[in-house]
Scaffold this motif. Structure first.
Motif, mmCIF file in Angstrom:
data_model
loop_
_atom_site.group_PDB
_atom_site.id
_atom_site.type_symbol
_atom_site.label_atom_id
_atom_site.label_comp_id
_atom_site.label_asym_id
_atom_site.label_seq_id
_atom_site.Cartn_x
_atom_site.Cartn_y
_atom_site.Cartn_z
ATOM 1 N N PRO A 57 3.356 -5.988 -0.551
ATOM 2 C CA PRO A 57 2.668 -5.031 0.322
ATOM 3 C C PRO A 57 1.189 -4.876 -0.040
ATOM 4 C CG PRO A 57 4.242 -3.897 -1.129
ATOM 5 C CD PRO A 57 4.350 -5.352 -1.426
ATOM 6 N N ASP A 58 0.424 -4.332 0.906
ATOM 7 C CA ASP A 58 -0.987 -4.024 0.687
ATOM 8 C C ASP A 58 -1.797 -5.241 0.238
ATOM 9 O OD1 ASP A 58 -0.833 -1.300 1.378
ATOM 10 O OD2 ASP A 58 -0.017 -0.815 -0.597
ATOM 11 N N GLU A 59 -1.512 -6.390 0.819
ATOM 12 C CA GLU A 59 -2.277 -7.581 0.435
ATOM 13 C C GLU A 59 -2.492 -8.453 1.673
ATOM 14 O OE1 GLU A 59 -1.939 -10.953 -3.039
ATOM 15 O OE2 GLU A 59 -0.255 -10.729 -1.685
ATOM 16 N N GLN A 79 3.561 1.562 3.153
ATOM 17 C CA GLN A 79 4.243 2.485 4.068
ATOM 18 C C GLN A 79 4.975 1.735 5.183
ATOM 19 O OE1 GLN A 79 1.779 5.653 5.514
ATOM 20 N NE2 GLN A 79 3.381 6.439 6.863
ATOM 21 N N GLU A 80 4.352 0.671 5.682
ATOM 22 C CA GLU A 80 5.034 -0.137 6.717
ATOM 23 C C GLU A 80 6.271 -0.820 6.153
ATOM 24 O OE1 GLU A 80 1.226 -1.211 9.561
ATOM 25 O OE2 GLU A 80 1.705 -2.520 7.876
ATOM 26 N N PHE A 81 6.141 -1.290 4.923
ATOM 27 C CA PHE A 81 7.301 -1.916 4.283
ATOM 28 C C PHE A 81 8.458 -0.912 4.234
ATOM 29 C CE2 PHE A 81 9.606 -2.431 0.201
ATOM 30 C CZ PHE A 81 10.298 -3.591 0.516
ATOM 31 N N GLU A 82 8.131 0.319 3.866
ATOM 32 C CA GLU A 82 9.189 1.343 3.752
ATOM 33 C C GLU A 82 9.745 1.738 5.119
ATOM 34 O OE1 GLU A 82 7.473 4.475 1.356
ATOM 35 O OE2 GLU A 82 7.176 3.060 -0.306
ATOM 36 N N GLU A 83 8.870 1.826 6.129
ATOM 37 C CA GLU A 83 9.322 2.356 7.424
ATOM 38 C C GLU A 83 9.840 1.265 8.378
ATOM 39 O OE1 GLU A 83 6.620 6.391 7.419
ATOM 40 O OE2 GLU A 83 6.057 4.783 8.788
#
Ligand code: GDG
Length: 464
Positions: A57-59, A79-83
């Motif tokens: 994430p975030d990369e 957050q997108e990974f989680e949601e």
């Protein structure tokens, strides 16, 4: 990026894993898996691209060449990974599509993230695909991409394949965003499912919930038709057969038998640790057979591999604890002080070790409560070296529709499950051989290549 890819695969994950060497240099290695094996040659031949998330994430990463085709990484924030991924894909859609064997959670913010990420995948695909290119979108994480992409690029041939079951309409309609998902899928020229029942669930849903006309397998929309059909996925059968005959794998299987103390019978289960795979029921059934003395722990071992999966999702944590407890209780109550009757590993292993395990398993126990196909069942049939093995297989795995000569079971029926396992253990050799021969014939005739060819040929030949 240039719009020059003639064949584009769009999947949640990229087919490569990052390897960082000691000197800090970064390389990407193809992650082993049937889908990559089948599609890589097509992409190399045609000039292709694979669009997906790279797993961190975030990369943000730039596209790069890999083995003759383009890798196009899609960024996801934490957050997108989680949601989008852990949430909507794995805690809403996954249980809903698997007959609600766990409760699906419905959260509006998860849905919003799902829409957002699907849009990002569609936009990137629209930038990469050449005029008139073929695009093949994979699985439940990306069901909105077909429609979004068609709106952006009506020139493309769009295919979609769902790897998991498609539920009966009564279950699907629980989904608050059901209309959007139906429309999302209908954006494709061809929607493929694992089994005919799933395809007919979808057609029935379209008939009930839209005003669109159906002409046999085709849904007629303004401007295009969406064809709906089953394409049962399979494995790289020859590849598995070769791997299982490799001298190193043979040696590993011998060592494994030695380690287990040469039991007369090895029962084997191999699954991602997922509540759809029927592990609770399987361990209980086999535990009872040990407790009742119908399986003798001195002669029989049950080896269960549970590969870690989705460990941050609550339901998966509960499952892990339950299985730990269940196995612990059975092992502490049954057998002598030597090897425990259940050898349980919560870990993942190299593919060669899996092949070694398939080699030594006298009875493979595959008992999901719901499963799109189940490749483990097919891998076992390919890898087991002679026709003396036996496959106990849930009726609710897509694979059961092809592997008719397996010992078919209803995994919810514990007594029935116990009886089938006992038959697989005790049936005369000649009966087991007849069944295994038929299974091997099936798996040799239907491979991952024939699956990909038939989907892509159908997609190319479609006239909208
Ligand atoms: C979805 C659908 C459908 C497992 N543990 C290890 C390992 N594996 C490999 C197996 C097999 C694969 O993972 C699992 O595939 P399945 O088909 O059994 O199940 P899902 O992961 O749920 O897959 C399913 C499939 O998509 C394809 O369309 O059949 O219904 O749910 O290949 O061998 N591989 C290695 N180490 C492990 O520890 N190397």
């Amino acid at each position: 990026m240039n719009r020059d890819a003639q064949f584009v695969v769009v999947a949640n994950r990229l087919p490569v894993d990052r390897v960082v060497a000691d000197d800090g240099s970064v390389d990407w290695r193809t992650s082993p898996g049937g889908l990559v094996t089948a599609l890589e040659p097509v992409m190399r031949k045609q000039g292709g691209a694979w669009i997906g998330w790279h797993g961190a994430p975030d990369e943000e990463l730039d596209p790069f060449d890999h083995d003759g085709y383009q890798i196009v990484p899609i960024p996801l924030s934490q957050q997108e990974f989680e949601e989008y991924y852990e949430g909507f894909s794995n805690a809403t859609l996954w249980p809903l599509y698997h007959d609600t064997v766990a409760f699906p959670e419905f959260h509006r913010e998860w849905w919003d993230a799902y829409v957002e990420v699907n849009r990002r995948f569609a936009e990137r695909t629209a930038e990469v695909a050449a005029e008139g290119a073929t695009v093949w979108i994979q699985d439940y994480q990306l069901q909105l991409v077909p429609q979004l992409l068609r709106e952006m690029r009506p020139d493309l041939k769009i295919g979609f394949f769902l790897h998991i079951p498609f539920p009966p309409i009564e279950i699907f309609l629980q989904l608050p965003w059901r209309e959007q998902i139906i429309q999302g899928l209908l954006g494709a020229d061809l929607v493929g499912f694992q089994v005919p029942g799933a395809a007919s669930n979808f057609r029935r849903l379209v008939r009930k919930r839209t005003r669109l006309k159906l002409d046999r397998d085709r849904v007629l929309l303004p401007g295009h038709a969406c064809n709906v059909k089953a394409y049962p996925i399979s494995i790289d059968t020859e590849g598995f057969i070769e791997m299982a005959q490799d001298p190193d794998v043979v040696a590993e299987s011998d060592a494994l038998l030695e380690e287990l103390g040469h039991p007369k019978v090895v029962l084997l289960g191999v699954d991602r640790l997922d509540y759809t795979k029927g592990l609770r029921q399987r361990v209980r059934a086999i535990g009872e057979l040990f407790e009742e003395g119908r399986l003798d722990p001195a002669d029989v071992v049950f080896m269960q591999i549970a590969t870690p999966s989705r460990e941050r999702v609550d339901e998966y944590r509960r499952l892990r604890d339950d299985i730990d407890q269940l196995v612990g209780r059975i092992n502490s109550e049954v057998g002598g002080i030597g090897r425990p009757p259940i050898v349980y590993r919560h870990a993942s292993f190299p593919r060669t070790t899996m092949a070694a395990m398939y080699r030594i398993a006298d009875v493979m126990v595959v008992t999901p409560l719901a499963d799109g196909m189940n490749l483990v069942a097919k891998e076992y049939v390919a890898c087991h070296p002679n026709t003396s093995g036996a496959l106990v297989l849930s009726e609710f795995a897509g694979a059961a529709q092809e592997l008719r000569q397996a010992y078919l079971v209803n995994p919810y029926d514990l007594n029935g499950l116990k009886e089938s396992i006992m038959r697989a253990v005790t049936d005369p050799r000649i009966v087991r051989q007849r069944r295994m021969r038929a299974l091997k014939k099936q798996v040799l005739a239907n491979t991952i290549d024939s699956w990909a060819d038939s989907f892509l040929n159908d997609l190319r030949e479609l006239t909208s």
